[in-house]
Enzyme design. Structure first.
Site, mmCIF file in Angstrom:
data_model
loop_
_atom_site.group_PDB
_atom_site.id
_atom_site.type_symbol
_atom_site.label_atom_id
_atom_site.label_comp_id
_atom_site.label_asym_id
_atom_site.label_seq_id
_atom_site.Cartn_x
_atom_site.Cartn_y
_atom_site.Cartn_z
ATOM 1 N N ILE A 151 2.614 2.789 2.393
ATOM 2 C CA ILE A 151 3.970 2.490 3.144
ATOM 3 C C ILE A 151 4.715 1.624 2.368
ATOM 4 O O ILE A 151 5.867 1.899 2.154
ATOM 5 C CB ILE A 151 3.830 2.221 4.668
ATOM 6 C CG1 ILE A 151 3.202 3.252 5.420
ATOM 7 C CG2 ILE A 151 5.265 2.063 5.277
ATOM 8 C CD1 ILE A 151 2.921 2.934 6.923
ATOM 9 N N GLY A 152 4.181 0.426 1.915
ATOM 10 C CA GLY A 152 4.895 -0.663 1.221
ATOM 11 C C GLY A 152 5.435 0.168 0.068
ATOM 12 O O GLY A 152 6.800 -0.299 -0.293
ATOM 13 N N GLY A 193 0.796 -1.138 0.149
ATOM 14 C CA GLY A 193 -0.109 -0.029 -0.005
ATOM 15 C C GLY A 193 0.926 1.217 0.116
ATOM 16 O O GLY A 193 2.030 1.428 -0.625
ATOM 17 N N ASN A 202 -6.744 -6.258 11.952
ATOM 18 C CA ASN A 202 -5.152 -6.631 11.695
ATOM 19 C C ASN A 202 -4.576 -7.848 12.334
ATOM 20 O O ASN A 202 -3.641 -8.402 11.963
ATOM 21 C CB ASN A 202 -4.417 -5.246 11.678
ATOM 22 C CG ASN A 202 -4.509 -4.156 10.887
ATOM 23 O OD1 ASN A 202 -5.251 -4.563 9.843
ATOM 24 N ND2 ASN A 202 -4.081 -3.238 11.208
ATOM 25 N N HIS A 258 3.164 2.805 21.249
ATOM 26 C CA HIS A 258 3.058 3.568 19.928
ATOM 27 C C HIS A 258 1.603 4.006 20.112
ATOM 28 O O HIS A 258 0.854 3.559 19.249
ATOM 29 C CB HIS A 258 3.248 2.963 18.651
ATOM 30 C CG HIS A 258 3.243 3.677 17.643
ATOM 31 N ND1 HIS A 258 4.012 5.002 17.394
ATOM 32 C CD2 HIS A 258 2.607 3.503 16.300
ATOM 33 C CE1 HIS A 258 3.677 5.586 16.143
ATOM 34 N NE2 HIS A 258 2.885 4.748 15.640
ATOM 35 N N THR A 275 2.344 -2.613 11.190
ATOM 36 C CA THR A 275 1.002 -2.435 10.899
ATOM 37 C C THR A 275 0.685 -2.089 12.566
ATOM 38 O O THR A 275 1.179 -2.588 13.564
ATOM 39 C CB THR A 275 0.662 -3.924 10.789
ATOM 40 O OG1 THR A 275 1.078 -4.335 9.495
ATOM 41 C CG2 THR A 275 -1.037 -3.890 10.772
ATOM 42 N N ASN A 276 -0.452 -1.250 12.812
ATOM 43 C CA ASN A 276 -0.920 -0.790 14.060
ATOM 44 C C ASN A 276 -2.211 -1.640 14.299
ATOM 45 O O ASN A 276 -2.964 -2.351 13.427
ATOM 46 C CB ASN A 276 -1.488 0.509 13.741
ATOM 47 C CG ASN A 276 -0.309 1.580 14.098
ATOM 48 O OD1 ASN A 276 0.385 1.456 14.877
ATOM 49 N ND2 ASN A 276 -0.436 2.704 13.312
#
Ligand code: APR
Length: 320
Positions: free
Chosen positions: A14-15, A12, A96, A176, A120-121
């Site tokens: 970020i990827g 996506g 997720n 985070h 991943t969050n």
């Protein structure tokens, strides 16, 4: 010697940025893997076509088949759903977690020797789950958050002091999330700790408090502006810094979500702490002393992470 192989699980926002940065820095050959095969292949081809102008040598490919990540040296995981406006990182948990199961099993089967960086969050819970599902050694599975949160903190401080951000060091501890702990005492400008700079009249305590809060809200600030997704340039840059530290055995001191077993008084949890990253993965956790206030904030942050991990165990009893 063959080039290192970098598998990017999730192609996506970020990827794609990770793939571009890895190519520009010639860190190795890149495989983008995504459920959306076309996005993975399309981004890989698009970046490969930037090669002649940019002058990098790196193979770029896209896939939806885990067999293609075989033997990867580094896996960076962004697969999953990103935050939408009004959604907290924790809302993403249930969705997720299932993604981490699939990704963890894929890595276990095809890239068991990789250094795995999870983005991943909600990060601290997802990296914990990814380590559980993959079964890889804890020093080889790490979460990217502290480098990004610290970079945000450093950027805001450099702006406030009107100095180069190269001379601003800072780190952020804890989970985070909204409870993260930007460390004021251990953050410096040219080696001078922030509290001294307040005493010297370079800034005020109120302004410093506002910067700390803006750092905590850094992700939400970008989500609010973008409206259609979450940050991707700085998160990708931060993960590449970690991957490079591993691949080049740089022994960088970087804050990461690392598995603490004994350190910081924790027994088997991932949380943001200062680490040393080299060829061994997380080679060391820097178990710093905290002030009473910092410890209280850190404990609160750890409690939030523990709550998320407990929720994961409830959703998927195989994790209990
Ligand atoms: N396997 C592989 N890819 C998947 C899977 C899966 N099971 N589920 C989703 N994906 C892919 C999507 O198809 C999408 O291309 O993950 C990609 C996620 O990309 P984006 O939605 O653009 O999200 P991005 O901005 O890259 O953020 C990814 O990082 O910072 C965190 O909160 C953020 O959890 C999010 C993650």
């Amino acid at each position: 010697m063959a080039r290192p192989k970098i598998a990017l699980i999730g192609a996506g926002q970020i990827g794609g940025t990770l793939a571009h940065l890895a190519a520009l820095k010639e860190l190795g050959d890149v495989v983008l893997l995504d459920l959306n095969d076309g996005a993975a292949k399309g981004k890989a081809l698009d970046i490969a076509e930037a090669g002649p102008s940019e002058g990098f040598d790196a193979d770029m490919s896209g896939t939806s088949d885990y067999a293609d990540i075989a033997g990867a040296d580094v896996c960076i995981v962004t697969a999953g759903v990103a935050r939408k406006p009004g959604m907290s990182r924790d809302d993403l948990l249930g969705i997720n977690l299932k993604v981490m199961k699939a990704v963890g099993e894929g890595i276990k089967a095809h890239a068991p020797n990789a250094f795995v960086i999870c983005i991943t969050n909600p990060l601290d819970a997802m990296v914990w789950a990814l380590q559980e599902f993959s079964g890889l050694p804890t020093e080889k599975v790490v979460g990217m958050a502290g480098v990004l949160d610290s970079a945000r903190f450093r950027h805001f401080l450099a702006e406030e002091f009107n100095v180069s951000m190269k001379d601003v060091t800072a780190f952020v501890l804890g989970g985070h999330g909204d409870t993260m702990v930007p460390s004021v005492r251990y953050s410096t400008v040219g080696g001078i700790p922030l509290p001294d700079l307040v005493d010297m009249g370079w800034t005020t305590q109120d302004k410093l408090d506002a910067i700390v809060q803006r750092t905590r809200d850094g992700g939400a600030e970008i989500v609010g502006l973008l409206k259609t997704g979450s940050a991707f340039y700085a998160p990708a840059t931060s993960a590449i810094e970690m991957a490079e530290a591993y691949l080049k055995d740089q022994k960088r001191v970087l804050p990461c979500a690392a598995y603490c077993d004994g350190q910081f008084g924790l027994d088997g949890f991932y949380v943001g702490v200062p680490t040393v990253i080299g060829a061994g993965g997380i080679e060391r956790i820097v178990d710093i002393k905290m002030s009473k206030d910092e410890q209280a904030m850190f404990d609160k942050s750890v409690d939030a992470v523990k709550g998320l991990v407990a929720a994961c165990k409830e959703i998927d009893p195989s994790l209990a």
